[in-house]
Enzyme design. Structure first.
Site, PDB file in Angstrom:
ATOM      1  N   GLY A   1      53.686  50.545  44.295  1.00 25.81           N
ATOM      2  CA  GLY A   1      54.877  49.704  44.253  1.00 25.81           C
ATOM      3  C   GLY A   1      55.319  49.444  42.836  1.00 25.81           C
ATOM      4  O   GLY A   1      54.544  49.573  41.885  1.00 25.81           O
TER       5      GLY A   1
ATOM      6  N   GLY B   1      56.020  44.122  39.568  1.00 19.06           N
ATOM      7  CA  GLY B   1      56.408  42.870  40.180  1.00 19.06           C
ATOM      8  C   GLY B   1      56.414  42.867  41.697  1.00 19.06           C
ATOM      9  O   GLY B   1      56.805  41.877  42.314  1.00 19.06           O
TER      10      GLY B   1
ATOM     11  N   THR C   1      47.883  41.545  43.303  1.00 19.58           N
ATOM     12  CA  THR C   1      47.545  40.430  44.193  1.00 19.58           C
ATOM     13  C   THR C   1      47.060  40.939  45.538  1.00 19.58           C
ATOM     14  O   THR C   1      46.015  40.496  46.053  1.00 19.58           O
ATOM     15  CB  THR C   1      48.771  39.521  44.389  1.00 19.58           C
ATOM     16  OG1 THR C   1      49.153  38.968  43.129  1.00 19.58           O
ATOM     17  CG2 THR C   1      48.466  38.398  45.370  1.00 19.58           C
TER      18      THR C   1
ATOM     19  N   GLU D   1      43.439  50.364  37.111  1.00 17.82           N
ATOM     20  CA  GLU D   1      43.551  51.377  36.075  1.00 17.82           C
ATOM     21  C   GLU D   1      42.880  50.893  34.792  1.00 17.82           C
ATOM     22  O   GLU D   1      43.155  49.796  34.315  1.00 17.82           O
ATOM     23  CB  GLU D   1      45.019  51.704  35.806  1.00 17.82           C
ATOM     24  CG  GLU D   1      45.207  52.924  34.929  1.00 17.82           C
ATOM     25  CD  GLU D   1      46.652  53.419  34.924  1.00 17.82           C
ATOM     26  OE1 GLU D   1      46.868  54.600  35.204  1.00 17.82           O
ATOM     27  OE2 GLU D   1      47.545  52.604  34.656  1.00 17.82           O
TER      28      GLU D   1
ATOM     29  N   TYR E   1      54.776  54.753  19.536  1.00 19.40           N
ATOM     30  CA  TYR E   1      55.771  53.711  19.286  1.00 19.40           C
ATOM     31  C   TYR E   1      56.527  53.922  17.982  1.00 19.40           C
ATOM     32  O   TYR E   1      57.605  53.371  17.792  1.00 19.40           O
ATOM     33  CB  TYR E   1      55.104  52.336  19.315  1.00 19.40           C
ATOM     34  CG  TYR E   1      54.806  51.880  20.726  1.00 19.40           C
ATOM     35  CD1 TYR E   1      55.838  51.679  21.640  1.00 19.40           C
ATOM     36  CD2 TYR E   1      53.501  51.673  21.158  1.00 19.40           C
ATOM     37  CE1 TYR E   1      55.586  51.293  22.936  1.00 19.40           C
ATOM     38  CE2 TYR E   1      53.238  51.274  22.462  1.00 19.40           C
ATOM     39  CZ  TYR E   1      54.283  51.084  23.337  1.00 19.40           C
ATOM     40  OH  TYR E   1      54.040  50.705  24.630  1.00 19.40           O
TER      41      TYR E   1
ATOM     42  N   ASP F   1      44.600  49.945  42.771  1.00 17.68           N
ATOM     43  CA  ASP F   1      45.895  49.432  42.335  1.00 17.68           C
ATOM     44  C   ASP F   1      46.577  50.521  41.510  1.00 17.68           C
ATOM     45  O   ASP F   1      46.204  50.765  40.373  1.00 17.68           O
ATOM     46  CB  ASP F   1      45.666  48.162  41.497  1.00 17.68           C
ATOM     47  CG  ASP F   1      46.948  47.550  40.952  1.00 17.68           C
ATOM     48  OD1 ASP F   1      48.010  48.182  41.074  1.00 17.68           O
ATOM     49  OD2 ASP F   1      46.881  46.450  40.394  1.00 17.68           O
TER      50      ASP F   1
ATOM     51  N   GLU G   1      57.195  41.266  29.573  1.00 18.17           N
ATOM     52  CA  GLU G   1      58.000  41.748  30.702  1.00 18.17           C
ATOM     53  C   GLU G   1      59.369  41.078  30.786  1.00 18.17           C
ATOM     54  O   GLU G   1      60.250  41.577  31.493  1.00 18.17           O
ATOM     55  CB  GLU G   1      57.258  41.497  32.023  1.00 18.17           C
ATOM     56  CG  GLU G   1      56.016  42.350  32.218  1.00 18.17           C
ATOM     57  CD  GLU G   1      55.340  42.080  33.554  1.00 18.17           C
ATOM     58  OE1 GLU G   1      54.552  42.939  33.990  1.00 18.17           O
ATOM     59  OE2 GLU G   1      55.596  41.011  34.160  1.00 18.17           O
TER      60      GLU G   1
END
Length: 210
Positions: A7, A10, A15, A31, A43, A78, A145
């Site tokens: 997914g 967020g 969870t 991960e 970066y 996850d 975020e």
């Protein structure tokens, strides 16, 4: 047995992973956040170092999958190597950070890696609208975020839909989470449990839903 929670950012993956691990007695796997030796260079010059960075992440995820394949435990994971590639690396390519040549090489390597592994027994896809994702991101309040562009989340959502329904060939269980609060409403969590039980252990498995 190997279960994956997929997914967008967020959507509630971490969870739900923790809640299902506790409910079923499964082992949760997240991960590994290992240092990537290309991160600092990335970066400084994203187009130059994107290929190196993505290859390193692919190597680490493949290493984790090999270890998982040899485990005797039921693992709930996850995020998977598949969405890392079909969603996030693909997005990097679409943004112009990976050349067509590098992306084709990367995808060929990924396909050769996954040819020797079997798909997870079930991928639970937490399907969420962008407003729902934004609300959750604001609620959890992670500083890094908060400046995430809406278009970025929207594009990731499109890539998730394409990945789940067009590219992925394993068994999926889509769960629309916009109207659910499985963390705080026991009946919503029970609804998800019932669907998992039906799919994994019932006489009649649920069909994939769009």
């Amino acid at each position: 047995m190997h279960i994956v929670i997929a997914g967008n950012i967020g959507s509630g993956k971490t969870t739900l992973t923790n809640m299902l691990a506790q409910h079923y007695g499964w082992t949760a796997q997240f991960e590994a956040v290992d240092y990537n030796p290309y991160l600092e260079d990335y970066y400084k010059d994203i187009p130059r170092w994107s290929f190196n960075l993505e290859i390193y992440f692919l190597k680490q995820r493949f290493k984790d999958l090999l270890a998982l394949a040899n485990s005797q435990e039921t693992i709930i994971q996850d995020r998977s190597i598949y969405e890392g590639v079909y969603v996030f690396t693909t997005n990097n390519h679409q943004m112009g950070n990976l050349s067509d040549r590098d992306f084709e090489t990367y995808m060929e390597l990924f396909e050769q890696m996954t040819d020797i592994l079997r798909y997870p027994d079930l991928m639970i896809y937490l399907r969420a609208s962008v407003p729902h994702l934004v609300a959750n991101i604001q609620k959890r309040g992670r500083d890094y975020e908060q400046s995430m562009p809406i278009d970025y989340l929207r594009n990731l959502n499109h890539l998730y839909e394409d990945f789940i329904y067009e590219k992925y060939r394993g068994r999926i269980l889509p769960v629309d989470v916009d109207s659910l609060d499985f963390q705080h409403r026991p009946e919503d969590f029970a609804h998800i449990i019932d669907r998992i039980d039906s799919t994994l252990f019932g006489l009649f498995s649920e069909k994939n839903e769009k």
